[in-house]
Write a protein that holds these residues in place. Structure first.
Motif, PDB file in Angstrom:
ATOM      1  N   VAL A  55       1.049  -1.478  -0.060  1.00  0.00           N
ATOM      2  CA  VAL A  55       0.664  -0.021   0.106  1.00  0.00           C
ATOM      3  C   VAL A  55       0.834   1.560  -0.067  1.00  0.00           C
ATOM      4  N   ALA A  56       2.075   1.199   1.000  1.00  0.00           N
ATOM      5  CA  ALA A  56       2.939   2.396   0.711  1.00  0.00           C
ATOM      6  C   ALA A  56       3.620   2.844  -0.613  1.00  0.00           C
ATOM      7  N   ARG A  57       3.979   1.893  -1.320  1.00  0.00           N
ATOM      8  CA  ARG A  57       4.740   1.492  -2.579  1.00  0.00           C
ATOM      9  C   ARG A  57       3.814   2.872  -3.524  1.00  0.00           C
ATOM     10  N   ASP A  58       2.107   2.309  -3.516  1.00  0.00           N
ATOM     11  CA  ASP A  58       0.832   2.565  -4.280  1.00  0.00           C
ATOM     12  C   ASP A  58       0.669   3.582  -3.990  1.00  0.00           C
ATOM     13  N   VAL A  59       0.205   4.273  -2.996  1.00  0.00           N
ATOM     14  CA  VAL A  59       0.198   5.281  -2.345  1.00  0.00           C
ATOM     15  C   VAL A  59       1.647   6.726  -1.992  1.00  0.00           C
ATOM     16  N   VAL A  70       9.966   1.760   9.208  1.00  0.00           N
ATOM     17  CA  VAL A  70      10.777   2.071  10.001  1.00  0.00           C
ATOM     18  C   VAL A  70      10.200   0.250  10.700  1.00  0.00           C
ATOM     19  N   ASP A  71      11.491  -0.521  10.763  1.00  0.00           N
ATOM     20  CA  ASP A  71      11.614  -2.003  11.223  1.00  0.00           C
ATOM     21  C   ASP A  71      11.755  -1.123  12.997  1.00  0.00           C
ATOM     22  N   LEU A  72      10.896  -1.485  13.795  1.00  0.00           N
ATOM     23  CA  LEU A  72      11.188  -1.566  14.793  1.00  0.00           C
ATOM     24  C   LEU A  72      10.977  -3.515  15.861  1.00  0.00           C
ATOM     25  N   GLY A  73      10.839  -4.084  15.241  1.00  0.00           N
ATOM     26  CA  GLY A  73      11.757  -5.319  15.361  1.00  0.00           C
ATOM     27  C   GLY A  73      12.566  -5.039  16.552  1.00  0.00           C
ATOM     28  N   PRO A  74      13.859  -4.747  15.853  1.00  0.00           N
ATOM     29  CA  PRO A  74      15.466  -5.311  16.939  1.00  0.00           C
ATOM     30  C   PRO A  74      15.273  -4.200  18.174  1.00  0.00           C
ATOM     31  N   LEU A 114       4.643   7.320   7.067  1.00  0.00           N
ATOM     32  CA  LEU A 114       5.420   6.229   8.109  1.00  0.00           C
ATOM     33  C   LEU A 114       4.738   5.126   8.565  1.00  0.00           C
ATOM     34  N   VAL A 115       5.964   4.242   8.134  1.00  0.00           N
ATOM     35  CA  VAL A 115       4.989   2.752   8.395  1.00  0.00           C
ATOM     36  C   VAL A 115       5.832   2.517   9.167  1.00  0.00           C
ATOM     37  N   LEU A 116       5.237   2.013  10.153  1.00  0.00           N
ATOM     38  CA  LEU A 116       5.336   1.667  12.208  1.00  0.00           C
ATOM     39  C   LEU A 116       5.315  -0.035  11.915  1.00  0.00           C
TER      40      LEU A 116
END
Length: 139
Positions: A55-59, A70-74, A114-116
């Motif tokens: 979706v982020a790529r599309d919009v 932002v990958d918050l996993g680590p 911003l994709v968290l």
């Protein structure tokens, strides 16, 4: 790049074909036109990250300052949350200013997506940060 402007942001490229989920993608795109916050929830492994990135790529062209993941996993410490977002945006944290302040100042006049991702273990800290960013950003 000569002759073309690269889209701002950092959304990882798809390396495999995205199949299905057309209804969910359409619904998410529609919701993003009506709201400044969209949360995808569900059991682990069902494709929330993949859907969010698609979706982020599309919009992303709808956001003049791009789309950023932002990958918050680590991240294991709530105190590193804002610094992690700053780093994902390509910004250095200056010890003179708290990371939250620098992040708010940077984002205050920008229109970006911003994709968290993977924030369930930092839920309270993420909620506080998102609330702060939404309050400071353009409407």
């Amino acid at each position: 790049m000569t002759g073309s402007r690269r889209a701002a942001g950092r959304i990882p490229a798809e390396v495999t074909t995205f199949v299905g989920r057309h209804h969910e993608m359409s619904q998410a795109r529609t919701l993003l036109t009506r709201s400044r916050l969209l949360t995808l929830t569900g059991a682990g492994g069902i494709g929330k990250t993949r859907l969010a990135l698609r979706v982020a790529r599309d919009v992303r062209r709808s956001f003049p300052d791009g789309a950023w993941m932002v990958d918050l996993g680590p991240v294991k410490d709530d105190a590193l949350l804002a610094q992690t977002v700053l780093a994902a945006l390509g910004l250095n944290h200056h010890a003179a200013l708290p990371a939250n302040t620098l992040l708010v100042d940077h984002l205050a006049d920008r229109q970006l997506l911003l994709v968290l991702d993977n924030c369930e273990h930092l839920l309270n800290a993420t909620a506080v940060l998102v609330r702060t960013l939404l309050a400071a950003g353009p409407v």
